[in-house]
Structure formats: C-alpha cells, structure tokens
Design an enzyme around this catalytic site. Structure first.
Site, PDB file in Angstrom:
ATOM      1  N   GLU A   5       0.836  -1.217   0.000  1.00 39.90           N
ATOM      2  CA  GLU A   5       0.000   0.000   0.000  1.00 39.90           C
ATOM      3  C   GLU A   5       0.868   1.263   0.000  1.00 39.90           C
ATOM      4  OE1 GLU A   5      -3.656   0.260   2.040  1.00 39.90           O
ATOM      5  OE2 GLU A   5      -4.034  -1.888   1.888  1.00 39.90           O
ATOM      6  N   GLY A   6       1.897   1.209  -0.827  1.00 40.41           N
ATOM      7  CA  GLY A   6       2.844   2.311  -0.926  1.00 40.41           C
ATOM      8  C   GLY A   6       4.037   2.036  -0.048  1.00 40.41           C
TER       9      GLY A   6
END
Lengths: 395, 261, 385
Positions: free
Chosen positions: C363-364
């Site tokens: 998620e990043g």
C-alpha cells in the site's frame, strides 16, 4: 438466602472470614457480610464463637420414615455379563453393612445373565434378579419402573449404584420419583452408626474441595460411585446367599425410548479404565505431535495412553483419554504422569493408582505430592531414555 | 420446534486456585462463565432452530448476576431468556433445582425439546437433566453426541456409552443432555450482542412459579453438606536423584522390584 | 490510554479479541507453516458480523468507519497478521464501490460482502508497475456493452479466494494516468484466471496471487465511477485504507510486546528473571512507548478520515509509515529479547518479525509515502490547521 448473620451478636472478629473455604465472607462496617456465592456449607457456623451465624432449614429432623432397612447395590450388566464396578460396590457395601449390622442386597437386571452367584461370592446376602428378554437392551424406562417398584416394596435404607453412563442417567430419575436425595460420583462412603446416615464424600469445584454430604430426612439414601474408586475383593465362593428371582412387571410399562442400533467403539486399543498401566501426558508435552512419545512408551510397556485435561483442551488428544474429575477415574497398578503438573482435578481421577511415577521439570509440581517415585527433569530427555532402557530389558 | 435450554453460571474452575495460607478458594480474578457443557446445549438448540424453525428459550436458576450470562445466550442466538432468581432458591441441591426448573418449564407451557449440558463443572453431578425429565414425566436421553433427525414428533439421536454409542429414538417432547462431542459452539455476533443489550429478561421467583416453598432451595433439598475439606495429599514422592541415565535406571529397578514390569 | 471509543467500538474490539484468542491463536502456527488460507476463521469472522463493521447500515452493515475497521484489524493482527490482512483486503476491495459506486452496484454486491459470503480484493500492481503505478499495462478495451480486459496483475492479496475484484486498467492508453478506469470483475468470469500462489517471507497464510485476464469481458455497468477515474479512485482508496495497515502494524507490535514481556518475566538467567536487567527493561520501555505513540497516531488518523475531511493523504501516509517502521523495530527487538528462543518457530515472535516487513512495503512503500508526506508538507508550508 438461607444463611443469616445476627448483627447484634456479630463482633466482626473475622474468624468466619478465615474459615470460609469459598472466600465469600467479608467484614463490612465491622460485621460479617456473606455474599450470594455462599454454598451454605456451614463451616462458618462451627467457628463462630458468638453463635451469630445461622442457616434456616426446614428439616433438621431425623429420617421421617425409619422402617427402611438394608443396603442395596445396583449390579449393572451388559450383554448378560456383570460389570467390574458391581464387585467394587459390593466390596464397600459389605463393609458398610457389617458396620450397620444390616443386610446387603444386590439388584440385578438384564437378560441371560451369567455368574449371578458371583454377586454373593463378592458379599451380597441377597440378590434380587430380574432376568427377562425385555431388559436385554438396557432400556432405562424399564429399569426405572422395575427398580422403583422394588425399592418401594422392600424399602432399603441405602442404595448405591455405579456412576456409569447408565447409572448416571437413570438413578437420578429413580431419586426424583422417590423424592429423595442422591449424591453423584462419591469417592468415599462411610456410615454414622448412631443416626444411620450414609456419609457421602465427593469432590466438588473441579476437585479443589471435598464435601461430605448426607441425606437426613429422606429414604433411601442414594449415591453413585465412579468405577474403580473402590477396590474389589477376592470372591469367596463358599459364601451363602439367596437369589430371589423377580418377575418382570409388564403392567403399564413400555419404554418411550427405543434402541435402534448400537455401534461399538473400536478406536481405543486398550481402554484406560481397564488398563493395568497408564502412560499419561499433559501440558508439558507442548504439542500434539509429542504424544507419540507417550504412545511409544505405552507400546513398550503394554500400557494405555491417558492425558490431563489441559492436553485435551488443547486438542492434542481426544476426550476419551482424559483422566480426572471431568474425565475418567482410573486405578491402574502403575500410572506414569509425564509433563502433568497435577491439578487437583487430575489427581481426583488417578490418585488411587497403586504406584504413581511423576516426570516433571518443576520440582514444586503438586503431582510429586501424590507420586510414589518422582523424576525432576526434562521429559523429552527422560522418556526416550526410559523407552530405550525398557526395550533393552525386554531383549 | 420450540426448545428450552437450561444454563448455569459457574466460576471458571480451571483457574481456581487455593490460597495455601488461608485454605480458601481464591475468588479474585475468577470470572463467572456459562457452564461449558451448557454451551454445547445452547449451540445444539440454535442449530435445531436454524434447521427446523421455532424458538429457543434459555433459562437459568441463579443469582441476579446470571442475567449477564443469559444475555450472552441471546447474543449467540437464543430468542428469549428467563432468569429464575429468588433468595428462597439458595442452597438448592439437584432435587430442588430440578423441581424449580420443572416449575418454570411448566409455566412456559409450549416446548418440544429441553436440552441440558451433561453436567456442570462446579457441582459435576449431571443429575439435574434426568431429575428434571422425571419431574416433567418426559422421556430422557443422556450423553447425546449427535441429533440425527427430528421428524413427525420423534427424534433420533446418538447417545454415548462406555462401549460406543447407541442410536435411540424417542417421542417429543423429551429431555436430552449433550456432550462436548456434539458440536463446536459459535461465537457471538455483533448484531446478536446489540439485540442482547436491549433484550428484556424476566426474573421469576418462587411466587411467579407458583412453587411449593418446601420444595425449593435449602428447604427443598434432600441432601446437605455437613463438612467441607481440602483433599488430603499422600506423602511426597521419593525423588530419584542423579543424571537422567541413573534416574531412569533406578526407576526401572524399583518398578521391577515391585513386580510392575 | 483512554481513546474515547464508543460502546459499539468497545464491543467490536472485545469480540475481535475473543475471536483472535479463541479461534486464531490455536491455529496460527499451523496456518503459517502450511501457508493455508484461513477459511475457517474467515467464516467465524463472517458469523460474528465482522465484515458488516465497515459497510453502511442500508446494505446490511453496521455503519462503522475507518476507526472501527482499525480496531478489528489491530486485534486480529495482535494474534495473526495473515488473518488481519485477509480481512482488511476485503475493505480495500470495496472502498471504491462505497465511494464511487452506483446505488445499483452497491445493492448488488455489498449485502453479500457484509454477510461474509463474498470476499473482495483490489488489483493495481503489475510486474512492471509497482511504486510507479502509472506504468500499468493492463487494458480495458471498449467493446459493445462493456470492456475486454487483457493483462496481468501481480501480488494481489486475497487473489483466488475473493469473489469480487476491483481492477484498475487502461481504457485509454493515450491519456496515461488519466486513461485508467476501475472495473468490478467477478471471479469465474470467462477469461479471468489466477497465477500461482506466491511463497512469501511473512503473512504466509494470506493469499497472494497473479490475476490473469485474457479477453475477459466485463459488462459496462461494472465500471466504478467514470472512465478515466481509475487513479483518482485509487488515491482516494489508499487515503482511507492506509490507517488500516497502520493498525495491522500496531497489532503486530502489541503482540510482540506482550510475548517479549511475558518471556522476560519468566526467563531466569543469572538467578533472576531477565526482566530485572535494566538493558531489557529499557528495550521493553522503548517498545511500549513506540507502540502507544503509533496507536495514537493511527486512531487519530482514522478519526480524521471518519470526520469526512477532504484531503487526508498526508495524514494517512504518516500513520502507515510511522506504524510500520515501528512494528519492524519492535518485532525485531522482541526477537532479541527472546534470544535464541525468539529465533525458533516454537515462539511466535519470529513470525511477527517476518510479518512486520510487508507493512513497510505494501500500500505504498514507506519511501514513496515519504514523498507524499513531503509534497503535503511543501503545500502547507509546514503549518498545521
């Protein structure tokens, strides 16, 4: 609540607080206060020097109906064979009967029962026998009606039965019909000869506390006893006694439950209740896979595998192997406890074993209090050595 | 299919500890729980309701705080709950307890099946189920490990005995007691917990039950506890000394001397 | 610490803890060892209404927000991060639907997700497009009545197990990032298949697979929002989901902290429990400080999201970065406190350490997220509201 503290008499001395086995009394504003958790055991009554505590009861009276006489043992059969528990109960029943100078009778139901005279050899003076095809399937409704009828007719003062699946199911129903008291799973039975009371001792609170229970006013006094709690005695085949054949009373008796099928459990090789030697594993094994150590040792010794409740709760081994208050009561010649700390609940199921060996890494584990021999050490080291040593000995 | 489940709130005895100084139960930190065997009874009832429709009513005799346990039963899927609570019920043995439960069940009137756990973990007697059945004059099957089918007012169940299991058929209404093997109880649901919070749980006393005062509580109990004591422990084990090898060697010697191997 | 949770939130937290301790704890080592998707536990979560937590009441949910989700994820992760992420990934998969879906789409899919009958997943990553999400190559070509999907998505959490996938694909290759769209694809759609299950360092019981689309027809009513909104949908999604990863990290670290504390109290060396050694005490003190600080940041961020604040990119990124870096450090220290035992699979902390690593990556990555945070910082000139 049936227990009262007379606030005028109570001095707040705290003796009752100390005495309460359940820890439910506290001193509030200088007076004893008994909480809702009170079991009315009465211990505090005896220690209170000021007579401030009382339990209200309806009947302190002696037996209301004192023409009951004799001790009865319910002798269970299966497929025409007597069970081992029958002889165990007769052994203790005989001692109680001698103390009370009473007659000991066995009551035996079934179909085509063999060796009925063995009941006499093991101590019965009389045997009431109903041998009838209707009783072949051990249907409880029929047992219930026959047994209740016999009790009403002959009025025994004490009735003892095995705490088997059958006994624990139908004996309470007998007690309910007779509106009398019943004490389950007794581990000791004594009698008070003066009041002719059966003193029934059993573990409670998961075996953490022992309670002695009496049935004061109602008759008969009834108790069930776990198999293997009492020891059977050698039979005396010279003993004389009377076998009274009673007809099965068909009047108005049908079983509402119907046995459709019976499936025998073949999964257990040696049943722990019948085993001479039991190897038991507990939480100390750490995980399910480690039970193979127990099985290996059991194989070498021709033993059955037992376990503590902790191991069953963890799902490492099925419930049928559980020894203890909520599992099976066992009484083998040799019990080897590996990695079992010895919670009272476990001890309740095995402490009557002839010889107990405990292997545990905690020298303070309670199991060493009941064991005959103890090894303080790592079971993963000790057990393999033991297996090896025993194998060598066998060769 | 209307089912009544009998529940009892008990101290979680697996955690019970004895204070060696005062020889009393250490009650601090012991949580009251639903008797574990009764959770199987409740689950069995909820599954039957899911399968056959109907209603599950949980009943319990106990002090007012048993209310929280009955709410938990509702959060798990019971439709209604009734607490049987009265100071007159205190000190009841199994005879008086089953009488009280029987009065409540008679008052409920509509039921097809009554389910109990095999026994409680505090009293451990297993007597309330069969005594209750007899007081209601209903058929009884103990140690049920599976409910095979319910059809045409008959139930077919498996019942555990020492040698294996029996398949038994009985007409309804009936009383059964269930064992651990019957199911794995579910967990509560969030919606169930919300429902339970607002549920109205009536408390019935001796008056509401129209109970005979001489048959409830201590007055109605045939048995009495006359002595409480702590289990006697035998003398301490002979601890075998030395290296693991010599410990094992002396153990084998001792077992042989005693004719055990 | 008092976090002023509502009654409902406390109920959610205590039930999630109960499930974790009673149902997950006994099997977590086995799940990790066997790399097996925890279906039995997913069913328990469903039966307990846990999938209803983050879904609005009108679709059979309980109407909770980001904080409610975080509470569940944290409690599950405290015992097993694999289960926690399998659960959280469902939320990830349906946030686009919640934010941009039509009433019809929501009615069709959300009640089943709320009931736990269908799991969801989100798919953007591709072999050539990780941190550089604009490099995706999967295409959704406009055809009569819908789109034809072609391409491969990589490392998709819940891949193969979920029934419902939100897939980001290019509807217009010429427009770059502005040519991407979000499409809902159901499992068992012809032309949609799965690659092998990935073998991972941590979160091993969770499913991570490739999604393979070969002329997979998706009807036009399955587009979320409008064509070209794919990246807006994605950015908005991550803004809302990153606190959940923060909660996963906090739960993990909490579990490790508890294991290390218990061990330190019991393990005797030099005649005393090692807890009495100041070297150990200070490590544990640092651990608890970090866990609590991260929890406070995650909860505050989740509340900011729930307040309806428009731009929470910076806040969400901070919560995720801080909590995941913290979890990596705390779990590593927990292994250190357990020493040799901690390195062994008999104790849970080595698993926690393995599980923690991914929270810094997915998620990043924390590096990309620091860029996001820096951009926000520049925009706001370091000032706060």
């Amino acid at each position: 609540m049936g227990i009262r503290v007379d606030l005028d008499k109570c001095t707040g001395c705290g003796d009752c607080v100390q005495s309460c086995p359940f820890g439910v009394i506290e001193i509030v504003e200088g007076k004893a206060h008994i909480s809702e958790h009170c079991t009315l055991c009465g211990t505090c009554l005896d220690v209170c020097s000021y007579g401030a505590i009382s339990i209200e009861t309806a009947h302190e009276a002696a037996a209301t109906d004192d023409n009951h006489q004799g001790i009865w043992v319910f002798a269970e059969t299966r497929n025409g064979n007597l069970k081992s528990v029958d002889y165990e109960l007769l052994a203790r029943g005989r001692e109680l009967a001698n103390t009370l100078k009473a007659e000991l009778s066995a009551v035996c139901f079934g179909y085509q029962i063999s060796d009925v005279e063995q009941l006499i050899a093991h101590g019965a003076d009389k045997v009431y026998l109903i041998d009838d095809p209707a009783l072949a399937n051990h249907q409880e409704d029929l047992y219930l009606s026959q047994f209740t009828r016999l009790i009403k007719e002959h009025k025994p003062e004490i009735v003892i039965a095995g705490a088997t699946a059958l006994g624990r199911s139908f004996i309470p129903r007998v007690a309910a019909i007779l509106k009398t008291g019943l004490t389950a799973d007794c581990t000791d039975l004594e009698v008070d000869t003066e009041k002719r009371l059966l003193l029934q001792t059993r573990p409670t609170f998961g075996g953490n506390i022992m309670a002695t229970i009496v049935c004061q006013a109602k008759r008969p006094q009834m108790a069930t006893v776990r198999p293997r709690v009492f020891k059977k005695k050698a039979p005396d085949n010279e003993r004389m006694g009377q076998i009274i054949k009673v007809d099965f009373n068909k009047e108005g008796v049908t079983s509402r439950t119907r046995l459709l099928n019976f499936v025998e459990n073949l999964t257990e090789r040696v049943k722990i209740e019948d085993a001479d030697i039991i190897i038991s594993g507990g939480r100390g094994l750490g995980k399910a896979e480690n039970f193979h150590l127990m099985e290996e040792l059991a194989a070498v010794m021709g033993a059955a595998v037992g376990s503590s409740r902790a191991a069953v709760d963890e799902g490492w081994i099925p419930y049928s192997h559980q020894v203890g208050q909520t599992g099976k009561t066992v009484c083998p010649r040799l019990y080897i406890a590996c990695g079992i700390s010895g919670a009272v609940q476990h001890l309740a199921g095995m402490q009557t074993s002839d010889t107990i060996v405990a292997i545990n890494n905690d020298p303070n584990a309670p199991i060493f209090e009941v064991a005959t021999y103890g090894i303080v050490g790592d079971l993963f080291e000790v057990v393999p050595l033991l297996i090896e040593k025993l194998r060598d000995n066998l060769l | 299919m209307d089912i009544i489940v009998c529940l009892k709130q008990v101290p979680g005895t697996t955690q019970v500890k004895i204070d060696p100084q005062t020889n009393t139960l250490v009650r601090q930190g012991i949580k009251n729980i639903t008797n574990p065997f009764d959770t199987y009874a409740l689950e069995a009832a909820i599954r039957l309701k899911e399968q056959y429709g109907g209603k599950v009513t949980a009943i319990s005799m106990g002090p007012p705080q048993a209310d929280e346990m009955l709410r938990e039963a509702i959060s798990l899927g019971a439709d209604e709950a009734i607490l049987l609570s009265d100071r007159a019920f205190a000190g009841a043995d199994t005879l008086a307890t089953s009488y009280t439960l029987a009065r409540a069940i008679t008052k409920i009137e509509k039921y097809d099946l009554i389910i109990c756990g095999r026994q409680t973990i505090d009293g451990d007697t297993g007597q309330v189920g069969p005594e209750l059945a007899e007081m209601l004059s209903l058929p009884f099957v103990a140690y049920v490990s599976k409910i095979e089918e319910i059809n045409n007012g008959q139930m077919r169940v498996q019942r555990m005995i020492e040698e294996g299991y029996e398949v038994i058929e009985a007409p309804l209404p009936a009383v059964i007691s269930v064992v651990k093997e019957i199911n794995v109880p579910r967990l509560p649901s969030l919606r169930g917990i919300t429902r339970a919070k607002s549920a109205v749980i009536p408390a019935w006393g001796a008056k509401e039950l129209d109970a005979d005062q001489d048959r409830v509580g201590l007055a109605g109990s045939a048995t009495r506890v006359i002595k409480i004591f702590f289990p006697q422990r035998g003398k301490r084990a002979e601890i075998l000394q030395g290296s693991p090898q010599s410990q094992v060697a002396s153990l084998v010697t001792k077992l042989r001397e005693n004719g055990l191997i | 610490m008092e976090y002023f949770l509502s009654e409902q939130q406390k109920t959610i937290r205590s039930l999630a803890r109960k499930i974790a301790e009673e149902r997950i704890l006994p099997v977590r080592a086995e799940l990790d060892e066997k790399e097996e998707f925890p279906w039995a536990i997913i069913r328990d979560l469903a039966a307990s209404d846990m999938f209803r937590v983050f879904i609005p009441e009108e679709y059979d949910g309980l109407g909770g927000g980001c904080l409610d989700l975080c509470l569940v994820v944290e409690e599950l992760s405290r015992v097993c991060s694999s289960v926690a992420i399998s659960y959280a990934a469902v939320d990830l998969g349906i946030i686009p639907l919640l934010e941009y879906g039509t009433e019809e789409q929501k009615r069709k899919y959300l009640p089943d997700v709320a009931a736990g009958k269908r799991l969801a997943a989100f798919a953007i990553t591709e072999p050539m497009a990780g941190s550089d999400a604009s490099a995706i190559r999967t295409t959704a070509e406009r055809v009569k009545g819908g789109y034809l999907l072609n391409g491969t998505k990589q490392f998709i959490t819940n891949g193969g197990e979920a029934e419902l996938y939100t897939v980001i694909a290019l509807t217009d290759k010429t427009r770059g990032a502005r040519g991407a769209s979000a499409l809902l694809v159901e499992k068992d759609t012809p032309g949609f298949s799965f690659g092998k299950k990935e073998r991972k360092l941590g979160i091993r019981a969770s499913s991570t697979r490739e999604l393979i689309f070969q002329n997979c027809f998706v009807p036009e009513e399955n587009i979320i929002g409008r064509e070209g909104m794919g990246f807006i949908v994605t950015m908005r999604l991550f803004d809302k989901s990153r606190p959940g990863i923060g909660a996963q990290a906090v739960g993990l670290a909490q579990g490790a902290l508890e294991a290390a504390t218990d061990y330190a109290r019991e393990r005797v060396q030099f005649g005393h429990p090692i807890f009495s050694l100041q070297a150990v005490q200070h490590m544990l003190a640092d651990m608890v400080i970090q866990v609590e600080a991260a929890r406070a940041l995650v909860y505050a961020t989740a509340r900011t999201v729930d307040s309806g604040a428009k731009d929470v990119s910076g806040e969400s990124a901070m919560a995720k970065v801080f909590a995941s870096d913290m979890a990596m450090k705390v779990t590593t220290d927990a292994v250190q406190i357990l020493g040799g035992a901690g390195y062994m699979r008999d104790y849970p902390v080595e698993k926690m350490m393995r599980d923690a690593k991914i929270t810094q990556i997915y998620e990043g990555t924390n590096q990309i997220l620091r860029n996001v945070i820096a951009i926000e910082l520049r925009k706001r000139k370091g000032r706060r509201d």
